[in-house]
Design an enzyme around this catalytic site. Structure first.
Site, PDB file in Angstrom:
ATOM      1  N   ASP A   1       8.188  11.391  13.813  1.00  0.00           N
ATOM      2  CA  ASP A   1       7.305  12.048  14.785  1.00  0.00           C
ATOM      3  C   ASP A   1       5.958  11.328  14.862  1.00  0.00           C
ATOM      4  O   ASP A   1       5.095  11.694  15.660  1.00  0.00           O
ATOM      5  CB  ASP A   1       7.147  13.548  14.483  1.00  0.00           C
TER       6      ASP A   1
ATOM      7  N   ASP B   1      13.520  12.649  13.064  1.00  0.00           N
ATOM      8  CA  ASP B   1      12.519  13.522  12.438  1.00  0.00           C
ATOM      9  C   ASP B   1      12.422  14.841  13.210  1.00  0.00           C
ATOM     10  O   ASP B   1      12.278  14.833  14.444  1.00  0.00           O
ATOM     11  CB  ASP B   1      11.162  12.796  12.530  1.00  0.00           C
TER      12      ASP B   1
ATOM     13  N   GLU C   1       5.288  10.486   0.361  1.00  0.00           N
ATOM     14  CA  GLU C   1       4.174   9.900   1.119  1.00  0.00           C
ATOM     15  C   GLU C   1       2.859  10.055   0.358  1.00  0.00           C
ATOM     16  O   GLU C   1       2.474  11.161  -0.022  1.00  0.00           O
ATOM     17  CB  GLU C   1       4.077  10.546   2.515  1.00  0.00           C
TER      18      GLU C   1
HETATM   19  O1  KIV Z   1       6.881  10.258  11.184  1.00  0.00           O
HETATM   20  C1  KIV Z   1       6.984   9.285  10.432  1.00  0.00           C
HETATM   21  O2  KIV Z   1       6.920   8.139  10.864  1.00  0.00           O
HETATM   22  C2  KIV Z   1       7.185   9.525   9.016  1.00  0.00           C
HETATM   23  C3  KIV Z   1       7.177   8.346   8.099  1.00  0.00           C
HETATM   24  C4  KIV Z   1       5.945   7.586   8.121  1.00  0.00           C
HETATM   25  C5  KIV Z   1       7.632   8.678   6.739  1.00  0.00           C
HETATM   26  O3  KIV Z   1       7.376  10.630   8.633  1.00  0.00           O
END
Ligand code: KIV
Length: 277
Positions: A44, A83, A181
């Site tokens: 996201d 995501d 993270e």
């Molecule tokens: O949304 C994203 O790109 C992420 C990663 C950076 C782990 O969650």
């Protein structure tokens, strides 16, 4: 052959590091797949690097389905993880299952959601119906950013213990991997050594089982944020600005288009036309 979540788990067992990049569009996804990266995460983060929002909160399911579709159409070998955006899974398990299903229908092989022990029931419900889930703990852009701002996680013994508990709860719930993270490298190492599924670090040190970065960051395409944990491999922004200004100069100087760039009529057709007009 296309990778499966089982292949990703096997990589940890075999001591092979897992490479993950974010991806949001067809053209770049084709190149990342060609480079044989293991996982493309349709994050996201698209909300920031593609859509220009300040953070990931405004991103919708409809937008994520479009990004997941584009990336999955580029897939030859890579595993595609979609995501789940903010508020697509937090309100109820039904929402979580319905929206995970939408990302799978759009082309994802698995989904990712943020949250530790608190999300364990949600994770196991999605996994039980056959959809693989990637967890995400440590700094969680959908929530930690609201409560604490951008902050490294696991600096104190108390928060480190909570992270380890969260990782174990997610493993128990059935995730096939967990993003860590901005977690201190000591805690990442403990988690990676404790759980059987791979840890994928972003700003969490060398001892994770794999690494993930935002593709725009490694290519030097997004200049708004430059976190310490990013390694930039190219400066595409500079090259693109140079290329576009060269194009502008060529247009202004009538150097573009050149003969090889245009189309012509047959001579006799042209002569006929000239006579008629
Ligand atoms: O949304 C994203 O790109 C992420 C990663 C950076 C782990 O969650």
């Amino acid at each position: 052959m296309t990778r499966t979540v089982k292949d990703i788990i096997e990589m940890k067992k075999a001591g092979k590091k897992i490479s993950v990049l974010t991806s949001y569009d067809y053209a770049l996804a084709v190149l990342c797949d060609k480079a044989n990266v293991d996982i493309l995460l349709v994050g996201d983060s698209a909300g920031m690097v593609v859509l220009g929002y300040e953070n990931t909160l405004p991103v919708t399911m409809e937008q994520m389905e479009i990004f997941v579709g584009a990336v999955s159409r580029a897939k030859q070998n890579v595993l595609v993880v979609g995501d789940l955006p903010f508020m697509s899974y937090q309100a109820s398990i039904t929402d979580a299952i319905t929206n995970s299903g939408k990302l799978i229908k759009a082309g994802a092989d698995a989904v990712k959601l943020e949250g530790g022990a608190v999300m364990a029931d949600t994770v196991s419900s999605i996994v039980e119906i056959g959809i693989p889930v990637m967890g995400h703990i440590g700094f969680q852009p959908q929530t930690t950013a609201l409560t604490q701002g951008y902050k490294v996680q696991g600096r104190t013994a108390v928060s480190a213990k909570q992270l380890i508990e969260d990782a174990k709860a997610l493993e128990q719930a059935g995730v096939f991997s967990i993003v860590l993270e901005m977690v201190t490298h000591e805690v990442s190492q403990i988690i990676s050594e404790t759980i059987s599924v791979p840890t994928i670090g972003i700003g969490s040190g060398i001892n994770c089982d794999g690494q993930v970065l935002v593709v725009h960051d490694i290519l030097g395409l997004y200049e708004k944020l430059k976190p310490k944990f990013v390694k930039q491999y190219l400066s595409l922004s500079d090259e693109i600005v140079q290329a576009v200004s060269n194009y502008k100069k060529d247009v202004e100087a009538s150097k573009f288009p050149a003969q090889e760039n245009w189309f012509s009529m047959e001579k006799d057709e042209y002569d006929k036309l000239k006579k008629e007009i």
